[in-house]
Scaffold this active site. Structure first.
Site, PDB file in Angstrom:
ATOM      1  N   GLY A 108       0.829  -1.191   0.000  1.00 39.67           N
ATOM      2  CA  GLY A 108       0.000   0.000   0.000  1.00 39.67           C
ATOM      3  C   GLY A 108       0.859   1.235   0.000  1.00 39.67           C
ATOM      4  O   GLY A 108       2.077   1.181   0.190  1.00 39.67           O
ATOM      5  N   GLY A 116       0.283   5.269   1.256  1.00 38.37           N
ATOM      6  CA  GLY A 116      -0.660   6.257   1.776  1.00 38.37           C
ATOM      7  C   GLY A 116       0.047   7.522   2.165  1.00 38.37           C
ATOM      8  O   GLY A 116       1.217   7.721   1.804  1.00 38.37           O
ATOM      9  N   GLY A 148       3.889   7.714   3.445  1.00 32.66           N
ATOM     10  CA  GLY A 148       4.864   6.748   2.972  1.00 32.66           C
ATOM     11  C   GLY A 148       4.248   5.452   2.493  1.00 32.66           C
ATOM     12  O   GLY A 148       3.039   5.276   2.490  1.00 32.66           O
ATOM     13  N   VAL A 187       3.716   1.228   2.432  1.00 36.28           N
ATOM     14  CA  VAL A 187       3.522   0.173   3.422  1.00 36.28           C
ATOM     15  C   VAL A 187       3.994  -1.147   2.827  1.00 36.28           C
ATOM     16  O   VAL A 187       3.703  -1.464   1.678  1.00 36.28           O
ATOM     17  CB  VAL A 187       2.032   0.048   3.815  1.00 36.28           C
ATOM     18  N   LYS A 194       5.147   0.469   7.836  1.00 32.38           N
ATOM     19  CA  LYS A 194       5.013   1.706   7.083  1.00 32.38           C
ATOM     20  C   LYS A 194       6.316   2.474   7.162  1.00 32.38           C
ATOM     21  O   LYS A 194       6.818   2.764   8.245  1.00 32.38           O
ATOM     22  CB  LYS A 194       3.883   2.542   7.672  1.00 32.38           C
ATOM     23  N   ASP A 204      -7.670  12.047   7.487  1.00 33.86           N
ATOM     24  CA  ASP A 204      -7.644  11.388   6.188  1.00 33.86           C
ATOM     25  C   ASP A 204      -8.473  10.107   6.220  1.00 33.86           C
ATOM     26  O   ASP A 204      -7.980   9.016   5.929  1.00 33.86           O
ATOM     27  CB  ASP A 204      -6.198  11.105   5.758  1.00 33.86           C
TER      28      ASP A 204
END
Ligand SMILES: *[C@@H]1O[C@H](CO)[C@@H](O)[C@H](O)[C@H]1NC(C)=O
Ligand SMILES: *[C@@H]1O[C@H](CO)[C@@H](O)[C@H](O)[C@H]1NC(C)=O
Ligand SMILES: *[C@@H]1O[C@H](CO)[C@@H](O)[C@H](O)[C@H]1NC(C)=O
Ligand SMILES: *[C@@H]1O[C@H](CO)[C@@H](O)[C@H](O)[C@H]1NC(C)=O
Ligand SMILES: *[C@@H]1O[C@H](CO)[C@@H](O)[C@H](O)[C@H]1NC(C)=O
Ligand SMILES: *[C@@H]1O[C@H](CO)[C@@H](O)[C@H](O)[C@H]1NC(C)=O
Ligand SMILES: *[C@@H]1O[C@H](CO)[C@@H](O)[C@H](O)[C@H]1NC(C)=O
Ligand SMILES: *[C@@H]1O[C@H](CO)[C@@H](O)[C@H](O)[C@H]1NC(C)=O
Ligand SMILES: *[C@@H]1O[C@H](CO)[C@@H](O)[C@H](O)[C@H]1NC(C)=O
Ligand SMILES: *[C@@H]1O[C@H](CO)[C@@H](O)[C@H](O)[C@H]1NC(C)=O
Ligand SMILES: *[C@@H]1O[C@H](CO)[C@@H](O)[C@H](O)[C@H]1NC(C)=O
Length: 815
Positions: free
Chosen positions: A530, A532, A535, A537, A551, A645
Site C-alpha cells: 500500500g 498512503g 509513505g 507500506v 510503514k 484522512d
C-alpha cells in the site's frame, strides 16, 4: 493415616490420591513441618500445591508453578487458601477429614480455612495440570466435584478458569505480601467487568474509565451471564464484550492473568520449561488513573521515560515512605474555627486534578466566588477550578478530601490548595517546591523482602534506558517494568542462542525495532502492499513470525528531531481500541522512521467494496465500528487526535469483518487547545472525502473527520465512489455530480414519496437489507456531511444513533 510424598516417580504417578476411610478422623494430611515433601504435584508436574512461606514463621497453603530448583521463595503463586491468615511453622496441617471437609489447622489448634464440604463417600483430592485443585466424591459410577480451587480465585486467573458472577480477583497487598490488597476485578451489577479500588476509607471504580459511558467503551450491559476467561492462545474475553489479545496471541504458552498489587491487570506468559515470565498484555494504559495508587493528599504523575511517581502536596509530608498508598498528612495544624477564614491562603497547582469527593459543584463561578465558598466551609481543604470550554465559563468544585490526585498537562483545570497564611511556603516558595519535587515514589512494598530475584544485577546503562523507554511506552512500570526489563535484558543477551524471538516482542505490546531488523523482515522492502499519506507500506514477517504491515515514512527532515517523533509515537502507541489498528512498534534510526502495525489479511474496505464482498449487515457493522474507533480518537479523555484522512483505503477489515481504522495520528497530533494552530489550515486529506473547511481555510476541528466519515458511509450505502462523481442525465447532457449532492437531492425529492432510500442503495445489495436501518444510516451520513461544521454531529453522537438502532433490534429479537 499420614501421607508423605517423596519425589519418587512412582509416587508422582499416584498423586491422584484416592482415600478410603478407615479408623482415624482424618484420612490424609500434609504437614507444614515437612513442607519439602508434603506436596501435591500435578500429573505433568506443571503445578505444585503445598505450604509456602509468606513471612517469618508464616505459611500459607498455596498452588504454584513447579520450580526446577527447590528455592521455595520465588515461586509463581497462582492460588492461596489462607492468604489473610498465615499459619504457624509448627504443627500446622492441611487435613482431609472423614466427614468430607478439607481443613487447614494452625498450630494444631484453630481451623483457619476449610472447604466446608461434607461427604460419606470415598474422596479424591487431586491437582490438575490446569492448576485446579479438586475435591471429588466417588460412588460406584460417578464422581462429583465437591469443591475446586478454580471457584475461589485469589489474584490470578489461569487458562480454562472462568471469572463468574460468584468470583472475583483481589490483588495482593504488595509485591511480597500476599494478603488481600485494595484492588478488585469482578462483574458489577450491570454485568460489566470492572476494576475497583476498595481502600481503607473509600472505594471507587477506575476501569472502565468512570468518565466514559458504557457504550463508549464498547461494552454491552445486555448480557446477563457473566463470564470472563483467558484462553491458552492469549485471548481474554468477557461476556460484556470486552476482549483483549496478548501481544504473543496465537501461540500456546503457559499463561496467567494477574491483578497486580498496583491495580493493573497484566497477562504473563512463558514457554514451557522457561523460568522467567514476560508480560504480554495489560488492561490499564494510564497508570495514574488507577485510584488509590498515590494515597490521600498526594498526586500521581506519569512519564513514559521515568515511570510513575507520587508527590505530596505542598505543605504535606509523607506518612509512610515505604508505602505511598497511605498518602500524606498536613505538616501544619488543621483547625476548624471561626477565625480560620482570615488565616488561609490558596496555593495554585496548575494541571492538578483530584477525582471526585467534591463538596457539591458550582456552575459559572468566578475565582473570587469559589474562594469565598471554600473559606466559608470549614472542611474545605482545596478547590478545583475548571474552565468549561464550550460554555465559556468556570466551574467550582470545593473539596473536603483529596483523593485520586493526578497531575497531567492534558488536564485543563487547576487546584487551589488551602494552607495557613503563615505557612512557610508563601514566604520562600521556590525552595520548598524543589523539596516537594524531589520526593520520589518508592515501590509499594511495606514488608520484608523474601529474596525475589527479578532484577538482574548486571545492567547496561544505555540498554537499560532503551528498555525502560520501551516499557514506559506501553505503560509498564513498577512490578511489570522490572519483569519486562529483566526479561528483555536476558533475552536480548542470548536471543541468538535460544532463538526465543517471541519473547522479545512478547514482553511489551510495543517496542522499538532497529532498521536492519525491519529491513530483514520485509526482505529489503520488497513486498509493497500500500501507499498512503506519509509513505509506503510493506508486508513483513517479524523475527517472532508475526506478520506485520510496516510503514516507511518519508525520511526525516532536518529540523525534525528524534524526540519529537518519539513523543508522537508514544501517544499513538498508547491508543488502544478494537476499532483502531494495533501498533506493535516503531523504528527511529538516523533518518529512518518506520511504524510497525498488525497486518490485516482481509485488506481494506476499499478493496472489499469494489469486489462486492460486503453484504448489508457487514456494511452496517463496519460503519458502526469505524464510528466507535473515531469517537475514541476524538473524545477519549486524555488525548485528542484528529485523523484528517478518513477514506475506505484507511479502513481495514479483519477476519470477522470488524473495521480497524489505520493511519491515525499521522497527521500532527493536536491538543484540545491547539486547534487554532495556523499550521493546520493547509489542505490535507483526499479529494472527495475532504471537508469544506480545508478548502475555505477555516478552523479545523474534529468535524473534518466527521465529514469524511459521512462520505465513506455514503459510499458504502451507494457503492458509488465520491472521487469520480455520479453520472446523471441533465436534459440531453451527461454531467457529473458530487456523491454528497446527489444523495442529498434524492432525499429532498424522495421524502414526500417515502422511498428515497431504495433509489440510492448499491444495486449489488439487491433488496437484502433492512430499510429502516438503512434510512437511519443514510440520514446519519447526510448529517455528517453538512457543509456547516457545527451542524454535524460528533462521532460519539453518531455511535449513539447507530447503536440505538442496533439496540432496538436486539430487544425485538430477544423478546
Ligand atoms: C501484609 O499486609 C497486611 C495488611 O497490611 C499486614 O497485616 C500483614 O502483617 C502483612 N504481612 C506481612 C508478612 O508483612
Ligand atoms: C451416585 O451418584 C449419582 C449421581 O449423583 C446418583 O444418582 C446415584 O444415586 C449415586 N449412587 C450411589 C450408590 O450413591
Ligand atoms: C476470543 O474469545 C471469544 C470468546 O471465546 C471469541 O468470541 C473471539 O472470537 C475470540 N477471539 C479470537 C481472536 O480468537
Ligand atoms: C489529608 O489532609 C487532610 C487535611 O488537610 C487531613 O484532614 C487528612 O487527615 C489527610 N489525610 C491523611 C490520610 O492524612
Ligand atoms: C454566568 O454568570 C454571569 C454573571 O453572574 C452571567 O452574566 C452569565 O450570563 C452567566 N453565564 C451563563 C452561561 O450562565
Ligand atoms: C502559624 O500559626 C499557628 C497558629 O497561630 C502556629 O501554631 C504555627 O506555628 C505558625 N506556623 C508558622 C510556620 O509560623
Ligand atoms: C552497553 O551497550 C552499549 C550499546 O548496546 C554498548 O556500546 C556498551 O559497550 C555496553 N556497555 C557495557 C558495559 O556492556
Ligand atoms: C537489530 O536487532 C536484532 C534483534 O534485536 C539484533 O540481533 C541486531 O544485532 C540488531 N542490529 C543492530 C545493527 O543493532
Ligand atoms: C476483501 O478484499 C481483499 C482484497 O481484495 C480480499 O483478499 C478479501 O478476501 C476480501 N474479503 C472477503 C471476505 O472477501
Ligand atoms: C480560534 O479561531 C477562531 C476562528 O478563527 C476565533 O474566533 C477564536 O477566537 C480563536 N481562538 C483562540 C483561542 O485563538
Ligand atoms: C508552524 O510551523 C512553523 C515551521 O514549520 C513553526 O516555526 C511555527 O512555530 C509553527 N506555528 C505554530 C503556531 O505552531
Amino acid at each position: 493415616m499420614i501421607l508423605t510424598m517423596n519425589s519418587s516417580p512412582i509416587l508422582f504417578a499416584l498423586l491422584i490420591l484416592l482415600f478410603h476411610f478407615h479408623y482415624s478422623s482424618s484420612s490424609f494430611s500434609l504437614s507444614v513441618e515437612n513442607l519439602e515433601q508434603d506436596i501435591i504435584v500435578s500429573p505433568k508436574r506443571i503445578f505444585t500445591a503445598g505450604f509456602y512461606p509468606v513471612g517469618e514463621n508464616a505459611y500459607s497453603f498455596a498452588i504454584w508453578f513447579t520450580q526446577k530448583h527447590k528455592h521455595l521463595n520465588d515461586a509463581t503463586i497462582v492460588w492461596m487458601a489462607n492468604r489473610d491468615q498465615p499459619v504457624n511453622g509448627k504443627k500446622s496441617t492441611l487435613s482431609l477429614l472423614k466427614t468430607g471437609n478439607l481443613i487447614l489447622t494452625d498450630a494444631a489448634q484453630s481451623i483457619v480455612w476449610s472447604t466446608n464440604t461434607a461427604s460419606s463417600k470415598p474422596l479424591q483430592l487431586s491437582l490438575r495440570d490446569t492448576g485446579n485443585l479438586i475435591l471429588q466424591e466417588h460412588n460406584n459410577s460417578n464422581s462429583i466435584i465437591l469443591w475446586q480451587s478454580f471457584d475461589f480465585p485469589t489474584d490470578t486467573l489461569l487458562p480454562q478458569q472462568t471469572l463468574t458472577t460468584f468470583t472475583k480477583l483481589i490483588s495482593s497487598r504488595s509485591e511480597t505480601n500476599y494478603s488481600s490488597g485494595f484492588y478488585k476485578l469482578f462483574f458489577d451489577n450491570y454485568n460489566l467487568l470492572c476494576l475497583v479500588y476498595d481502600g481503607l476509607e473509600v472505594s471507587s471504580v477506575y476501569w472502565p474509565d468512570p468518565l466514559i459511558l458504557d457504550w463508549q467503551t464498547s461494552r454491552s450491559t445486555y448480557n446477563s451471564n457473566r463470564v470472563a476467561t483467558l484462553n491458552r492462545f492469549g485471548n481474554f474475553s468477557s461476556s460484556d464484550g470486552f476482549t483483549f489479545r496478548t501481544s504473543d496471541y496465537g501461540t500456546v504458552l503457559q499463561r496467567r492473568l494477574k491483578l497486580d498489587f498496583d491495580g493493573n491487570v497484566r497477562v504473563y506468559s512463558r514457554e514451557n520449561g522457561q523460568e522467567k515470565w514476560s508480560m504480554s498484555g495489560q488492561f490499564n494504559q494510564q497508570p495514574c488513573k488507577i485510584h488509590g495508587i498515590c494515597g490521600p493528599n498526594s498526586t500521581c504523575s506519569y512519564d513514559p521515560i521515568t515511570g510513575r511517581k507520587c508527590y505530596c502536596l505542598p505543605g504535606y509530608s509523607i506518612i509512610n515512605n515505604q508505602d505511598w498508598s497511605q498518602g500524606c498528612k498536613p505538616s501544619f495544624q488543621v483547625s476548624c474555627n471561626n477565625n480560620n477564614k482570615l488565616e488561609s491562603r490558596f496555593k495554585l497547582l496548575p494541571h492538578v486534578e483530584f477525582y471526585d469527593y467534591d463538596y457539591g459543584f458550582q456552575k459559572n463561578y468566578t475565582y473570587k466566588h469559589c474562594k469565598h465558598l471554600c473559606l466559608r466551609l470549614c472542611e474545605c481543604i482545596a478547590f478545583q477550578f475548571r474552565y468549561v470550554k464550550n460554555k465559556g465559563l468556570f466551574n467550582c468544585y470545593p473539596k473536603t478530601r483529596l483523593l485520586n490526585g493526578r497531575s497531567s498537562t492534558k488536564f485543563g483545570g487547576s487546584l487551589f490548595l488551602r494552607l495557613p497564611k503563615n505557612n512557610s511556603l508563601f514566604s520562600h516558595e521556590n525552595s520548598v517546591e524543589e523539596d516537594v519535587n524531589s520526593l520520589v515514589c518508592l515501590r509499594n512494598e511495606g514488608v520484608k523482602q523474601l529474596g525475589r530475584s527479578y532484577v538482574n544485577a548486571k545492567e547496561n546503562g544505555s540498554l537499560k534506558f532503551m528498555l525502560r523507554f520501551a516499557g514506559g511506552l506501553g505503560g509498564v512500570e513498577l512490578l511489570g517494568f522490572f519483569l519486562v526489563w529483566c526479561f528483555l535484558f536476558r533475552s536480548s543477551k542470548n536471543s541468538n542462542e535460544d532463538n526465543n524471538g517471541y519473547v522479545l516482542a512478547a514482553a511489551t505490546g510495543f517496542r522499538r525495532f532497529n532498521y536492519s531488523e525491519l529491513k530483514q523482515a520485509t526482505k529489503g522492502f520488497s513486498q509493497e502492499i500500500g501507499c498512503g499519506a506519509g509513505g509506503k507500506v510493506y508486508k513483513g514477517v517479524l523475527s517472532d513470525n508475526r506478520i506485520a504491515a510496516i510503514k516507511r515514512l518519508h525520511e526525516a527532515h532536518h529540523g525534525e528531531s528524534e524526540s519529537e517523533f518519539l513523543a508522537e509515537v508514544n501517544i499513538i502507541g498508547r491508543l488502544n481500541h478494537m476499532n483502531l489498528i494495533g501498533m506493535w512498534g516503531y523504528c527511529a534510526e538516523g533518518k529512518h522512521r518506520l511504524l510497525v502495525y498488525e497486518y490485516m489479511e482481509k485488506g481494506t474496505l476499499a478493496d472489499n467494496l469494489s469486489s462486492n464482498e460486503l453484504d448489508w449487515g457487514k456494511r452496517y457493522n463496519i460503519a458502526l465500528g469505524t464510528a466507535k474507533g473515531l469517537a475514541y480518537l476524538h473524545e477519549e479523555c486524555l488525548e485528542w487526535v484528529l485523523h484528517c484522512d478518513i477514506k475506505p483505503q484507511n479502513i481495514l477489515v479483519d477476519s470477522d469483518y470488524q473495521p480497524k481504522v489505520a493511519d491515525f495520528g499521522l497527521s500532527k497530533l493536536l491538543n484540545r487547545d491547539d486547534l487554532n494552530n495556523s499550521n493546520f489550515s493547509r489542505i490535507r486529506g483526499t479529494r472527495g472525502y475532504m471537508a469544506p473547511e480545508w478548502v475555505f481555510n477555516s478552523q479545523i476541528t474534529s468535524k473534518v473527520d466527521v465529514y469524511s466519515y459521512g462520505v465513506v458511509v455514503l459510499e458504502m450505502i451507494t457503492g458509488k465512489s465520491p472521487t469520480t462523481g455520479i453520472q446523471i442525465k441533465d436534459g440531453e447532457e451527461l454531467c457529473h455530480e458530487r456523491l454528497v449532492t446527489w444523495v442529498r437531492e434524492k432525499r429532498r425529492k424522495g421524502i414526500e414519496v417515502g422511498c428515497w432510500v431504495e433509489q440510492i442503495v448499491d444495486p449489488a445489495l439487491g433488496s437484502n437489507y433492512d430499510v429502516k436501518k438503512m434510512e437511519t444510516l443514510a440520514n446519519v451520513a447526510l448529517d455528517c456531511v453538512a457543509e456547516e461544521r457545527d451542524m454535524r454531529p460528533s462521532m460519539s453522537q453518531v455511535v449513539e444513533r447507530l447503536q440505538s438502532q442496533s439496540a432496538s433490534y436486539l430487544i425485538v429479537f430477544t423478546n
